[in-house]
Enzyme design. Structure first.
Site, mmCIF file in Angstrom:
data_model
loop_
_atom_site.group_PDB
_atom_site.id
_atom_site.type_symbol
_atom_site.label_atom_id
_atom_site.label_comp_id
_atom_site.label_asym_id
_atom_site.label_seq_id
_atom_site.Cartn_x
_atom_site.Cartn_y
_atom_site.Cartn_z
ATOM 1 N N HIS A 14 106.654 70.005 10.734
ATOM 2 C CA HIS A 14 106.109 68.765 10.816
ATOM 3 C C HIS A 14 104.635 69.152 11.730
ATOM 4 O O HIS A 14 104.039 67.934 12.309
ATOM 5 C CB HIS A 14 106.753 67.594 11.437
ATOM 6 N N LYS B 288 77.428 78.198 15.296
ATOM 7 C CA LYS B 288 78.675 78.230 14.533
ATOM 8 C C LYS B 288 78.863 79.660 13.964
ATOM 9 O O LYS B 288 78.319 80.345 13.570
ATOM 10 C CB LYS B 288 78.319 77.371 13.308
ATOM 11 N N SER C 258 75.920 78.897 10.140
ATOM 12 C CA SER C 258 75.303 77.596 9.919
ATOM 13 C C SER C 258 73.949 77.832 9.731
ATOM 14 O O SER C 258 73.371 78.502 10.584
ATOM 15 C CB SER C 258 75.880 76.628 10.818
ATOM 16 N N GLU D 267 88.032 78.897 3.658
ATOM 17 C CA GLU D 267 88.174 77.382 2.921
ATOM 18 C C GLU D 267 87.928 77.735 1.434
ATOM 19 O O GLU D 267 88.524 76.798 0.703
ATOM 20 C CB GLU D 267 86.837 76.915 3.732
#
Ligand code: ARG
Length: 464
Positions: free
Chosen positions: A156, A283, A277, A290
């Site tokens: 969970h 970043k 970025s 992803e």
């Protein structure tokens, strides 16, 4: 060139050509089309439809055309509707009308494309399985290096019990082992030759489909010509295998995304496998992870697309079947790239062992060990569960460290306190297949053996 100079009087309208042409995507079948044609020519020779000299001429010409593809000198022409047309045109140009025009004897593009596609699937799925295995190797290597490093195991998404990092990495490795198995079973099942089925009903010529099947390394020939030209189950199976593999890669990707956040901080991606970025100078983004997650959507879409295309199609060949190709080809390309990139991520990622272990060292993570200690003393598990649960609540409500409560408890005491020491709980998991050092060492051996077995299975298939 069109293949039907007789019945249809005019050339295709531009709009029809533009709409129906498949060359832009089916040209990846060139190799398989040539392989299929070679077997077909030999088959025609065997039953005496072609003379020995015609067979030799056609085989030599097919080799010549193959060379043009291999060296990148094959030139497509505007009239080439698909790869079959293009190759037949070129063979005829080289060998001359007299012999070239015999290549397609007893064959239709319907059994030809079904053959080409099976050959393509066979070598491509074997290729994908090989890439999966390379990723498994990387995971196994990192598992080996991880030694006794541990991290929280979650249920969970809440910290549940500590597990060895090696155990966690191999969990993904075993899912991938099922992917390899599925791909190889699919290859085994699709390895049936449709060549000889013709347009749909076979031929009046004395073709020998068993012979050409053997020539192509298929297990055997089709049982039913209608089925042979209309069956695309193998495409669906390939797409399912890849979609599920993609789902597994998406879970790996999601984990890397989470682990590389400042919030988790379990890993640091290598600069070569991270992205920056365009605006925010600080970043470092996990784009590979992803995209590995994102591609699953596309792969599932491809599976759906083909299933929907096949639904309700009447026997036998229908042009709708041409729609099987782009999803299939794209799925293989995308999943292969994802596998290679993700492997690089795993080969180069740094684990932040401190962070992992600190997250796993909360005393409550050993709550089950306390309960199991009581069980070993003879207390029924339910009672032990309630007792330890009560202590955890007490500790939280009264802001007293759990260790103190445990130390003071008559049935627990000092021996139990030891269980709460950092790194102790994980060493106590001894169930075969469990997360402790004993079972994980055994599991690594079993995993290595599984890789050996699968490598042998893989090596049985031709890659070209
Ligand atoms: N491009 C076609 C396909 O992919 C090849 C078979 C064409 N057959 C036909 N009867 N038009 O399915």
């Amino acid at each position: 060139m069109t293949l039907w100079k007789g019945r249809i009087s005019t050339g295709m309208a531009d709009a029809v050509a533009t709409f129906t042409v498949s060359l832009p995507f089916d040209k990846v079948l060139a190799l398989d089309d040539l392989v299929g044609s070679r077997a077909h020519v030999k088959g025609l020779g065997k039953v005496g439809i072609l003379t020995d000299s015609e067979v030799t001429q056609l085989l030599d010409t097919l080799d010549l055309v193959q060379e043009e593809f291999d060296t990148g000198t094959f030139v497509f022409e505007p009239g080439d509707e698909d790869i079959h047309t293009a190759i037949e045109r070129r063979v005829t140009e080289h060998a001359g009308e007299a012999v070239g025009a015999k290549l397609h004897t007893g064959r239709s593009r319907n059994d030809q494309i079904a053959t080409d596609l099976r050959l393509w699937c066979r070598r491509s799925l074997v290729g994908v399985a090989g890439e999966v295995m390379a990723l498994q190797d990387a995971l196994a290597q990192r598992a080996l290096e991880a030694a006794d490093v541990y991290l929280p195991g979650y249920t969970h998404m809440q910290r549940a019990q500590p597990v060895l990092l090696a155990h966690h990495l191999l969990a993904h490795g075993w899912a991938l082992a099922r992917d390899v198995d599925r791909l190889l079973v699919t290859v085994d099942r699709l390895n049936i030759s449709p060549l000889g089925a013709g347009a749909l009903a076979g031929s009046s010529l004395p073709l020998d489909p068993d012979f050409v099947a053997a020539e192509l390394g298929f297990h055997g020939r089709f049982e039913n010509s209608l089925d042979a030209v209309s069956d695309r189950d193998f495409v669906v199976e390939a797409l399912f295998d890849i979609a599920l593999l993609g789902v597994h890669l998406s879970r790996l990707g999601e984990e890397l995304v989470l682990w590389s956040t400042e919030e988790f901080g379990f890993c640091t991606l290598d600069d070569a496998y991270a992205t920056g970025s365009s605006m925010l100078p600080q970043k470092k983004n996990p784009d590979v992870a992803e995209l590995a997650r994102g591609k699953a959507g596309r792969l599932i879409g491809h599976l759906n697309a083909v299933l929907i295309t096949l639904k309700g199609l009447p026997l036998a060949y229908n042009r709708d079947l041409q729609e099987d190709k782009e999803p299939l080809f794209d799925a293989v390309v995308q999943v292969s790239r994802a596998l290679v990139a993700l492997r690089g991520v795993y080969e180069t990622v740094t684990w932040n062992e401190e962070r992992m272990q600190r997250a796993a060292d909360g005393p409550a993570a050993a709550a089950i060990d306390l309960a199991e200690m009581l069980v070993e003393q003879g207390m029924p598990f339910r009672q032990a569960h309630a007792l330890v649960g009560g202590m955890v609540r007490d500790s939280l409500e009264r802001h007293v460290p759990l260790v103190e409560l445990v130390a003071a408890h008559p049935e627990l005491g000092e021996a139990a306190v030891e269980l709460l020491e950092p790194g102790v709980a994980v060493t106590r998991r001894r169930t075969p297949g469990g997360a402790g050092p004993g079972p994980v060492a055994d599991q690594m051996e079993r995993f290595a053996r599984r890789l050996e077995v699968d490598r042998t299975r893989l090596a049985q298939w031709p890659v070209r």
